[in-house]
Design a protein around this motif. Structure first.
Motif, PDB file in Angstrom:
ATOM      1  N   GLN A  57       0.772  -1.096   0.125  1.00 51.61           N
ATOM      2  CA  GLN A  57       0.131   0.056  -0.033  1.00 51.61           C
ATOM      3  C   GLN A  57       1.007   1.080   0.127  1.00 51.61           C
ATOM      4  N   ASN A  58       1.887   1.130   0.921  1.00 49.18           N
ATOM      5  CA  ASN A  58       2.765   2.391   0.882  1.00 49.18           C
ATOM      6  C   ASN A  58       3.443   2.797  -0.590  1.00 49.18           C
ATOM      7  N   LYS A  59       3.991   1.669  -1.125  1.00 49.91           N
ATOM      8  CA  LYS A  59       4.344   1.618  -2.413  1.00 49.91           C
ATOM      9  C   LYS A  59       3.463   2.093  -3.375  1.00 49.91           C
ATOM     10  N   ASP A  60       2.306   1.641  -3.353  1.00 48.73           N
ATOM     11  CA  ASP A  60       1.369   2.162  -4.523  1.00 48.73           C
ATOM     12  C   ASP A  60       0.901   3.559  -4.316  1.00 48.73           C
ATOM     13  N   SER A  61       0.803   3.870  -3.034  1.00 49.26           N
ATOM     14  CA  SER A  61       0.403   5.145  -2.445  1.00 49.26           C
ATOM     15  C   SER A  61       1.244   6.385  -3.184  1.00 49.26           C
ATOM     16  N   LYS A  62       2.803   5.925  -2.877  1.00 49.11           N
ATOM     17  CA  LYS A  62       3.648   6.931  -3.210  1.00 49.11           C
ATOM     18  C   LYS A  62       3.644   7.061  -4.690  1.00 49.11           C
ATOM     19  N   ALA A  63       3.546   5.868  -5.444  1.00 49.74           N
ATOM     20  CA  ALA A  63       3.411   5.987  -7.159  1.00 49.74           C
ATOM     21  C   ALA A  63       2.243   6.751  -7.344  1.00 49.74           C
ATOM     22  N   ILE A  64       1.208   6.654  -6.738  1.00 48.98           N
ATOM     23  CA  ILE A  64      -0.030   7.464  -7.298  1.00 48.98           C
ATOM     24  C   ILE A  64       0.179   8.778  -7.032  1.00 48.98           C
ATOM     25  N   HIS A  65       0.682   9.268  -5.824  1.00 47.97           N
ATOM     26  CA  HIS A  65       1.127  10.851  -5.393  1.00 47.97           C
ATOM     27  C   HIS A  65       2.156  11.171  -6.409  1.00 47.97           C
ATOM     28  N   LEU A  66       3.139  10.329  -7.003  1.00 50.88           N
ATOM     29  CA  LEU A  66       4.093  10.963  -7.911  1.00 50.88           C
ATOM     30  C   LEU A  66       3.289  11.163  -9.117  1.00 50.88           C
ATOM     31  N   LYS A  67       2.414  10.241  -9.651  1.00 51.41           N
ATOM     32  CA  LYS A  67       1.721  10.442 -10.865  1.00 51.41           C
ATOM     33  C   LYS A  67       0.815  11.629 -10.836  1.00 51.41           C
ATOM     34  N   LEU A  68       0.100  12.058  -9.812  1.00 53.44           N
ATOM     35  CA  LEU A  68      -0.760  13.172  -9.589  1.00 53.44           C
ATOM     36  C   LEU A  68       0.283  14.122  -9.457  1.00 53.44           C
ATOM     37  N   ASN A  69       1.286  14.264  -8.859  1.00 57.37           N
ATOM     38  CA  ASN A  69       2.145  15.368  -8.966  1.00 57.37           C
ATOM     39  C   ASN A  69       2.858  15.858 -10.298  1.00 57.37           C
ATOM     40  N   GLU A  70       2.902  14.848 -11.271  1.00 62.56           N
ATOM     41  CA  GLU A  70       3.521  14.982 -12.633  1.00 62.56           C
ATOM     42  C   GLU A  70       2.279  15.671 -13.197  1.00 62.56           C
ATOM     43  N   ILE A  71       1.217  15.286 -13.013  1.00 62.66           N
ATOM     44  CA  ILE A  71      -0.046  15.913 -13.691  1.00 62.66           C
ATOM     45  C   ILE A  71      -0.356  17.391 -13.288  1.00 62.66           C
ATOM     46  N   ILE A  72      -0.268  17.514 -12.190  1.00 67.29           N
ATOM     47  CA  ILE A  72      -0.195  19.015 -11.637  1.00 67.29           C
ATOM     48  C   ILE A  72       0.663  19.783 -12.192  1.00 67.29           C
ATOM     49  N   ALA A  73       2.199  19.435 -12.133  1.00 70.02           N
ATOM     50  CA  ALA A  73       3.255  20.047 -12.455  1.00 70.02           C
ATOM     51  C   ALA A  73       3.111  20.461 -13.903  1.00 70.02           C
ATOM     52  N   ALA A  74       2.657  19.513 -14.685  1.00 70.68           N
ATOM     53  CA  ALA A  74       2.560  19.538 -16.130  1.00 70.68           C
ATOM     54  C   ALA A  74       1.430  20.364 -16.811  1.00 70.68           C
ATOM     55  N   HIS A  75       0.208  20.569 -15.966  1.00 73.73           N
ATOM     56  CA  HIS A  75      -0.880  21.422 -16.141  1.00 73.73           C
ATOM     57  C   HIS A  75      -0.769  22.825 -15.837  1.00 73.73           C
ATOM     58  N   GLN A  76      -0.826  23.583 -17.072  1.00 75.75           N
ATOM     59  CA  GLN A  76      -0.658  25.102 -16.838  1.00 75.75           C
ATOM     60  C   GLN A  76      -1.639  25.660 -15.907  1.00 75.75           C
ATOM     61  N   GLY A  77      -2.802  25.108 -15.673  1.00 75.58           N
ATOM     62  CA  GLY A  77      -3.986  25.830 -15.011  1.00 75.58           C
ATOM     63  C   GLY A  77      -3.945  25.389 -13.697  1.00 75.58           C
ATOM     64  N   ALA A  78      -3.277  24.310 -13.314  1.00 71.43           N
ATOM     65  CA  ALA A  78      -3.440  23.713 -11.887  1.00 71.43           C
ATOM     66  C   ALA A  78      -2.396  24.472 -11.027  1.00 71.43           C
ATOM     67  N   SER A  79      -2.847  24.279  -9.776  1.00 69.43           N
ATOM     68  CA  SER A  79      -1.991  24.919  -8.644  1.00 69.43           C
ATOM     69  C   SER A  79      -0.951  24.053  -8.209  1.00 69.43           C
ATOM     70  N   ASN A  80       0.272  24.776  -8.377  1.00 72.08           N
ATOM     71  CA  ASN A  80       1.391  23.798  -8.036  1.00 72.08           C
ATOM     72  C   ASN A  80       1.476  23.716  -6.621  1.00 72.08           C
ATOM     73  N   ARG A  81       0.585  24.399  -5.764  1.00 73.59           N
ATOM     74  CA  ARG A  81       0.647  24.259  -4.129  1.00 73.59           C
ATOM     75  C   ARG A  81       0.194  22.653  -3.965  1.00 73.59           C
ATOM     76  N   MET A  82      -0.720  22.095  -5.089  1.00 73.06           N
ATOM     77  CA  MET A  82      -1.242  20.966  -4.411  1.00 73.06           C
ATOM     78  C   MET A  82      -0.063  19.773  -4.615  1.00 73.06           C
ATOM     79  N   VAL A  83       1.283  20.060  -5.246  1.00 70.91           N
ATOM     80  CA  VAL A  83       2.225  18.994  -5.293  1.00 70.91           C
ATOM     81  C   VAL A  83       2.616  18.857  -3.798  1.00 70.91           C
ATOM     82  N   ASN A  84       2.837  17.546  -3.526  1.00 65.52           N
ATOM     83  CA  ASN A  84       3.110  17.195  -2.131  1.00 65.52           C
ATOM     84  C   ASN A  84       2.268  17.451  -1.173  1.00 65.52           C
ATOM     85  N   ILE A  85       0.863  17.617  -1.540  1.00 71.48           N
ATOM     86  CA  ILE A  85       0.007  18.096  -0.424  1.00 71.48           C
ATOM     87  C   ILE A  85      -0.219  16.957   0.781  1.00 71.48           C
TER      88      ILE A  85
END
Length: 174
Positions: A79-107
């Motif tokens: 679960q820890n490994k899966d959770s970390k992978a999901i967070h990294l994928k979401l962080n990548e989406i947030i960082a790549a999307h111009q309209g998204a708030s970067n404050r959400m990375v590592n929330i």
């Protein structure tokens, strides 16, 4: 280069990492369920032979307790490994999307109180979004009220007016 590093990291997994991955896959399979069910059936069938003694009961109790104890840690690691992978994928989406708030990375690292504050903010965005007739309208964390006002005004404008503004802006930029 990053892909080569990832391949190198895969080949350098320690024994526990490889074992945990294998055990997670094996214990989550249909074969593992059938094996566990078979063990219970064999144990139940031997009850009359052992006259349903305390030792007979102790065997299944001890076996299931040990397996459950070990599986808790294995499941948590997975679960820890899966959770970390999901967070990294979401962080990548947030960082790549111009309209998204970067404050959400590592929330996931903020406090429970801060999460509650953000939840209230998103409830507010949901309320604003429900007031819109256009499902395409979105609001970011950085400018929800301004975006709502701006989008509301643009939705109310006549299509001809929007076209007229676009034409004027094109001529100005030339």
């Amino acid at each position: 280069m990053l892909i080569n590093k990832l391949k190198d990291m895969r080949s350098k997994k320690n024994f526990f990492e490889r074992f945990a991955n294998w055990a997670t896959m094996a214990t989550g399979s249909s074969a593992a369920f059938i094996l566990a069910g078979g063990i219970v059936i064999v144990w139940a069938a031997t009850g009359p032979v052992f006259k349903y003694s305390e030792t007979w009961q102790l065997i299944i109790n001890t076996g299931t307790t040990i397996v459950t104890f070990l599986m808790v840690f294995l499941i948590q690691k997975s679960q820890n490994k899966d959770s970390k992978a999901i967070h990294l994928k979401l962080n990548e989406i947030i960082a790549a999307h111009q309209g998204a708030s970067n404050r959400m990375v590592n929330i996931e690292d903020i406090t429970e109180h801060e999460l509650d504050q953000l939840h209230k903010f998103y409830v507010r965005i949901a309320i604003l979004a429900k007031q819109e007739d256009d499902l395409g309208c979105t609001h970011s964390i950085d400018a929800a009220d301004d975006n709502h006002l701006y989008k509301s005004q643009n939705v109310r404008e006549r299509p001809a007016r929007k076209l007229e503004k676009a034409t004027v802006n094109e001529h100005k930029s030339k």
